[in-house]
Write a protein that holds these residues in place. Structure first.
Motif, short mmCIF file in Angstrom:
data_model
loop_
_atom_site.label_atom_id
_atom_site.label_comp_id
_atom_site.label_asym_id
_atom_site.label_seq_id
_atom_site.Cartn_x
_atom_site.Cartn_y
_atom_site.Cartn_z
N ALA A 168 1.69 0.38 14.40
CA ALA A 168 2.96 -0.06 13.83
C ALA A 168 3.30 0.71 12.56
N ILE A 169 2.28 0.94 11.70
CA ILE A 169 2.47 1.68 10.44
C ILE A 169 1.54 2.88 10.47
N SER A 170 2.10 4.07 10.43
CA SER A 170 1.27 5.26 10.56
C SER A 170 0.84 5.84 9.22
N ALA A 171 1.51 5.46 8.13
CA ALA A 171 1.15 6.00 6.81
C ALA A 171 1.63 5.09 5.70
N ILE A 172 0.87 5.08 4.61
CA ILE A 172 1.26 4.37 3.39
C ILE A 172 1.22 5.38 2.25
N ILE A 173 2.31 5.41 1.47
CA ILE A 173 2.41 6.30 0.32
C ILE A 173 2.64 5.42 -0.90
N ALA A 174 1.72 5.46 -1.86
CA ALA A 174 1.79 4.57 -3.02
C ALA A 174 1.95 5.40 -4.29
N PHE A 175 3.05 5.15 -5.01
CA PHE A 175 3.30 5.79 -6.30
C PHE A 175 2.81 4.88 -7.42
#
Length: 299
Positions: A182-189
């Protein structure tokens, strides 16, 4: 000249006595990348069934289905600042994503600005800070919005990307335990909570509690995280952010940690500016390409 086109409301879906979730107005516009996109006002589910969260939705031309990107905004413990928060928009980031074929949702979570309602992400004071709970609640709010958009015909059901900023980024670290299909990537700033304790730069409320919580998040993580922080971030400095990322990795999470050049007078807000998105563009491109390749391999 910007052109305005108001079209018929979609069939309404209500949550208890909440306002319509998908009432929308479309605007002709263009992003910093020169790609035309549609900007729409939406209402999406919140943890309070009587309140639908305000949101902005942006999407490319055409019918789709598009991959979905959800952007989770920063927060504050200050009640007045939360109440006065303008609708989060992240225009340069949105333009970057739409130009790459994404539909982008930017919801305003419960307890903030126009959405209003009770602030459910409260971490508590320094002595009793519960960062793990606040992260889980933020993640649940992001999931509600994401799951609702995934039911729309113009959105793909798989390979979503979730991008979080500050407290929103902290929630995305918890969301790393979701289904990788469902979610292929997480990008956290600059993810975290408790920065600028008592409004003092480079002071973090209960840092050891924050480190312990992120290690717990790492134990359940199944989705890789790209962790980005500017050199001049005074909320969560690169040195402390690396400690957080190492704790997440030590728990079992996969992290690609990157320090970015200084942007403006305060790097914590880099993702809100065109200069900040430009400084992060290489890392964003790499993360999106990795997620695209991972999604292509899945049956």
């Amino acid at each position: 000249m910007r052109r305005f086109n108001i079209f018929a409301l979609l069939p309404l879906l209500a949550l208890s006595t909440a306002p319509p979730l998908c009432a929308q107005v479309t605007f002709g516009s263009s992003g910093a990348e020169g790609e035309p996109f549609r900007r729409q006002q939406w209402r999406v589910p919140s943890p309070d069934t009587d309140i639908a969260a305000h949101a902005l939705l942006f999407r490319p031309g055409g019918a789709g289905p598009f991959r979905l990107a959800v952007v989770a905004h920063a927060s504050t413990q200050n009640v007045l600042r939360r109440a006065q928060m303008p609708q989060p928009e992240y225009p340069a980031l949105v333009a970057f994503l739409v130009a790459r074929g994404f539909a982008v949702l930017v919801p305003e979570r419960l307890g903030h600005g126009a959405t209003g309602g009770r602030y459910v992400e409260d971490q508590g004071g320094c002595d009793e800070a519960d960062y793990a709970r606040s992260g889980r609640v933020t993640a649940a709010e992001i999931s509600l919005a994401l799951d609702y958009l995934r039911k729309q015909d113009f959105v793909r059901k798989d390979a979503a990307v979730v991008i979080g900023h500050s407290a929103g980024g902290w929630g995305t670290l918890t969301l790393a335990n979701a289904d990788p299909n469902a979610i292929s990537a997480i990008i956290a700033f600059a993810p975290g909570r408790g920065g600028h304790a008592n409004d003092e730069p480079n002071r973090i409320c209960a840092p050891q509690t924050l480190l312990a919580a992120v290690a717990e998040f790492g134990k359940a993580a199944r989705i890789p995280v790209t962790w980005l922080v500017a050199t001049n971030d005074s909320y969560f400095s690169p040195a402390f952010s690396r400690r957080l990322a190492d704790a997440f990795r030590g728990g079992g999470g996969k992290v690609d940690f990157r320090t970015l050049p200084a942007v403006g007078s305060e790097g914590h807000w880099m993702i809100e500016s065109e200069a900040g998105v430009k400084a992060a563009s290489r890392e964003l491109e790499l993360a999106l390409n990795r997620s695209k390749a991972a999604a292509a391999k899945k049956p």
